[in-house]
Design an enzyme around this catalytic site. Structure first.
Site, PDB file in Angstrom:
ATOM      1  N   GLY A 284     -38.404   5.946 -16.603  1.00 38.87           N
ATOM      2  CA  GLY A 284     -39.625   5.206 -16.284  1.00 38.87           C
ATOM      3  C   GLY A 284     -39.751   3.940 -17.095  1.00 38.87           C
ATOM      4  O   GLY A 284     -40.477   3.018 -16.715  1.00 38.87           O
ATOM      5  N   ASN A 285     -39.037   3.875 -18.255  1.00 41.23           N
ATOM      6  CA  ASN A 285     -39.016   2.650 -19.058  1.00 41.23           C
ATOM      7  C   ASN A 285     -38.069   1.603 -18.472  1.00 41.23           C
ATOM      8  O   ASN A 285     -38.144   0.426 -18.855  1.00 41.23           O
ATOM      9  CB  ASN A 285     -38.574   2.947 -20.490  1.00 41.23           C
ATOM     10  CG  ASN A 285     -39.708   3.412 -21.375  1.00 41.23           C
ATOM     11  OD1 ASN A 285     -39.727   4.548 -21.817  1.00 41.23           O
ATOM     12  ND2 ASN A 285     -40.660   2.532 -21.630  1.00 41.23           N
ATOM     13  N   SER A 286     -37.181   2.013 -17.567  1.00 35.61           N
ATOM     14  CA  SER A 286     -36.196   1.086 -17.016  1.00 35.61           C
ATOM     15  C   SER A 286     -36.889  -0.101 -16.362  1.00 35.61           C
ATOM     16  O   SER A 286     -37.829   0.059 -15.585  1.00 35.61           O
ATOM     17  CB  SER A 286     -35.318   1.799 -15.989  1.00 35.61           C
ATOM     18  OG  SER A 286     -34.536   2.798 -16.592  1.00 35.61           O
TER      19      SER A 286
ATOM     20  N   LEU B 218     -11.958 -11.592  -7.678  1.00 34.12           N
ATOM     21  CA  LEU B 218     -10.509 -11.505  -7.513  1.00 34.12           C
ATOM     22  C   LEU B 218     -10.073 -12.011  -6.141  1.00 34.12           C
ATOM     23  O   LEU B 218      -8.929 -12.442  -5.959  1.00 34.12           O
ATOM     24  CB  LEU B 218     -10.048 -10.051  -7.674  1.00 34.12           C
ATOM     25  CG  LEU B 218      -9.706  -9.580  -9.084  1.00 34.12           C
ATOM     26  CD1 LEU B 218      -9.332  -8.111  -9.051  1.00 34.12           C
ATOM     27  CD2 LEU B 218      -8.593 -10.402  -9.689  1.00 34.12           C
ATOM     28  N   GLY B 219     -10.970 -11.984  -5.195  1.00 30.81           N
ATOM     29  CA  GLY B 219     -10.623 -12.389  -3.843  1.00 30.81           C
ATOM     30  C   GLY B 219      -9.891 -11.294  -3.091  1.00 30.81           C
ATOM     31  O   GLY B 219      -8.914 -11.575  -2.382  1.00 30.81           O
ATOM     32  N   VAL B 220     -10.382 -10.056  -3.243  1.00 29.38           N
ATOM     33  CA  VAL B 220      -9.761  -8.924  -2.541  1.00 29.38           C
ATOM     34  C   VAL B 220     -10.857  -8.061  -1.948  1.00 29.38           C
ATOM     35  O   VAL B 220     -12.018  -8.126  -2.352  1.00 29.38           O
ATOM     36  CB  VAL B 220      -8.887  -8.075  -3.495  1.00 29.38           C
ATOM     37  CG1 VAL B 220      -7.710  -8.885  -4.052  1.00 29.38           C
ATOM     38  CG2 VAL B 220      -9.734  -7.492  -4.633  1.00 29.38           C
TER      39      VAL B 220
ATOM     40  N   ASP C  37     -27.262  -4.825 -13.028  1.00 26.62           N
ATOM     41  CA  ASP C  37     -28.387  -3.900 -12.873  1.00 26.62           C
ATOM     42  C   ASP C  37     -29.713  -4.635 -12.964  1.00 26.62           C
ATOM     43  O   ASP C  37     -30.655  -4.191 -13.629  1.00 26.62           O
ATOM     44  CB  ASP C  37     -28.318  -2.792 -13.935  1.00 26.62           C
ATOM     45  CG  ASP C  37     -29.288  -1.657 -13.642  1.00 26.62           C
ATOM     46  OD1 ASP C  37     -29.629  -1.453 -12.457  1.00 26.62           O
ATOM     47  OD2 ASP C  37     -29.727  -0.977 -14.596  1.00 26.62           O
TER      48      ASP C  37
ATOM     49  N   HIS D 263     -31.377  -0.338 -10.310  1.00 27.97           N
ATOM     50  CA  HIS D 263     -31.450   1.085  -9.984  1.00 27.97           C
ATOM     51  C   HIS D 263     -32.886   1.562  -9.794  1.00 27.97           C
ATOM     52  O   HIS D 263     -33.130   2.626  -9.243  1.00 27.97           O
ATOM     53  CB  HIS D 263     -30.733   1.924 -11.061  1.00 27.97           C
ATOM     54  CG  HIS D 263     -31.464   1.996 -12.372  1.00 27.97           C
ATOM     55  ND1 HIS D 263     -31.171   1.181 -13.442  1.00 27.97           N
ATOM     56  CD2 HIS D 263     -32.462   2.813 -12.793  1.00 27.97           C
ATOM     57  CE1 HIS D 263     -31.954   1.475 -14.459  1.00 27.97           C
ATOM     58  NE2 HIS D 263     -32.744   2.474 -14.088  1.00 27.97           N
TER      59      HIS D 263
END
Length: 500
Positions: A347-349, A404-406, A270, A240
């Site tokens: 900002g720490n992400s 799942l293959g969908v 993420d 993100h």
């Protein structure tokens, strides 16, 4: 007449003609051989007759007696008031004298003690023209016990505090954490950004060779943190953090700028990987460690850039609050995280969560915020992150990820009402996995839950599948959109590459 007026005069007679008994009467006066009668201004009392009056020519009036008694009463009242006033003054004077005595006694003792201390501490020196003779200090006669001076160890304030384990660990990690800055360039349009698919892959919808830093068209759209993984310039951050940019810049802790290339993004976990060319600059890669040896209440610290470049290289300290904490993010995704009370802010992400050895044990990802929450931060465990970033660095996407293959879309309540579907959930537009077809699942059906977990977004499904492997089995809750009937089906997962 019984009363005489001083202004009335008798016929003149000589004094010798006046009988002696008359000359001796009160009021007689001799003036030019005449005499006058006068009435005294005050009555006279006869001592031989208590209350009586020896006053010739004076007519007694009962009103005089009343005035006398009234005068006596008033005199008595005044006496009482005077006595009371005197007593009050005496009491006040006594209190003042007592307070003054106590104060003088207290200050006298203090002065005496001060004088004794002064005389004890220094010896008297007699100076004459030739020699200085030092006399013996006087002996104190005080009866107070001598407890001696306190021996207090004081440190030199100019000396730095000794570095402890926490400080040493922080100094080790800080050079490995960088600022990640994302730009939008109008030369390619603001819509040209990283396209994150629900399967965790990404597409760069622009030509990075056409992007140049420093132009007036470059707009900073976000800032976050990252951790240097290799000396060659591989950097791990959050997906993100780079989701809104089409070119990226890295700023090291000591202010060196680098242009960065995005190698891969995985929205399921993420995570994202960036690459810079350090040239002759020597980078400081972090040391990473797994979480198997961690325990709740271990002390940890976070390093990152809260508020972006304004507060770069900030260290916050806390403890591990929980391990393997499953949390659902705002987008409906859920994963197992390390929970910590070390402050993790915007900002720490993408920054580092480290132990006291200076080893990075997690990548800071999110914070639960709100008026009723405080100290709830979460980091992706390095055990989970390592295989993901390895795939992103090598292949640009995660390998051997189950699916799942969908193909389809998540239908929320608004979409379900618009399309007149019987339920919310993941709408199956196309089925690729033969296992689903064998269980009677048809296109147009809706998956409402997987292994008992209700689907609240497409990320709920993808994040749950990320914890599985190809070949694992899961149970699906299915609603037939044509008939509205519901049933359960157990299916086998396939490799995600078979879907693309």
């Amino acid at each position: 007449m019984d009363e005489y007026n001083n202004d009335l005069e008798e016929p003149s007679r000589k004094a010798e003609d006046v009988p002696s008994e008359q000359t001796n009467r009160p009021g007689y006066s001799k003036k030019n051989g005449e005499y006058r009668w006068s009435r005294p201004s005050e009555p006279r009392f006869d001592s031989s007759k208590p209350g009586g009056m020896d006053q010739p020519g004076y007519q007694y009036d009962t009103r005089d007696a009343y005035r006398y008694r009234e005068s006596g009463n008033k005199s008595g009242g005044k006496a009482v008031i005077i006595i009371a006033t005197v007593l009050v003054v005496l009491v006040i004077a006594f209190i003042a004298a007592a307070v003054t005595f106590a104060y003088l006694r207290f200050t006298g003792n203090a002065d005496e003690k001060n004088s004794e201390v002064t005389e004890t501490d220094k010896a008297a020196v007699v100076i004459d023209d030739t020699d200085a003779v030092e006399t013996e200090p006087p002996v104190s006669t005080s009866t107070e016990p001598d407890r001696g001076a306190l021996d207090i160890d004081s440190a030199d304030p100019s000396e730095p505090a000794a570095a402890g384990q926490l400080q040493t660990a922080a100094e080790k990690v800080i050079p490995s954490v960088v600022l990640v800055r994302e730009y939008q360039s109008s030369s390619t349009g603001l819509l040209n950004k990283v396209n994150l698919s629900s399967e965790g892959n990404f597409n760069l919808e622009f030509n990075q060779n056409n992007l140049q830093f420093g132009g007036d068209a470059d707009v900073i759209v976000g800032e976050g943190s990252g951790v240097i993984m290799t000396a060659e310039g591989h950097i791990v951050t959050n997906a993100h953090v780079v989701a809104n940019g089409n070119k990226f810049e890295i700023v090291t802790y000591d202010g060196v700028f680098f242009e960065a290339t995005l190698l891969g993004v995985d929205v399921v976990t993420d995570l994202a990987v960036l690459k810079i060319d350090p040239g002759e600059t020597v980078l400081t890669p972090a040391t990473f460690a797994g979480t198997s040896g961690l325990r709740v209440a271990d002390q940890v610290f976070a390093v990152g850039n809260p508020a972006g470049s304004i507060l770069s290289s900030t260290v916050t300290v806390g403890y591990i609050s929980a391990l393997n904490r499953m949390i659902m993010a705002d987008d409906g995704s859920n994963m197992n995280y390390i929970q910590t009370d070390a402050a993790i802010n915007s900002g720490n992400s993408g920054g580092a969560l480290a132990n006291l050895n200076g080893d990075v044990i997690g990548i800071n990802s999110l914070k639960v915020s709100g008026d009723t929450y405080e100290g709830l931060g979460f980091a992706i465990p390095w055990d989970v992150a390592e295989p993901i970033v390895q795939d992103l660095a090598q292949y640009g996407q995660v390998q051997n990820r189950p699916a799942l293959g969908v193909r389809g879309n998540f239908m929320n309540s608004t979409a379900a009402m618009y399309y007149r579907l019987p339920s919310t959930g993941f709408y199956l537009a196309e089925i690729i996995n033969k296992s689903l077809l064998d269980e009677g699942i048809e296109e147009g059906s809706i998956i409402t839950a997987i292994d008992g977990i209700n689907l609240v977004s497409s990320s709920t499904l993808s994040n749950y599948l990320a914890q599985k492997k190809p070949g694992d089995e899961v149970t699906l809750d299915i609603v037939n959109s044509a008939t509205g009937s519901t049933f359960n089906a157990t299916v086998e997962l396939i490799d995600s590459h078979g879907v693309n």
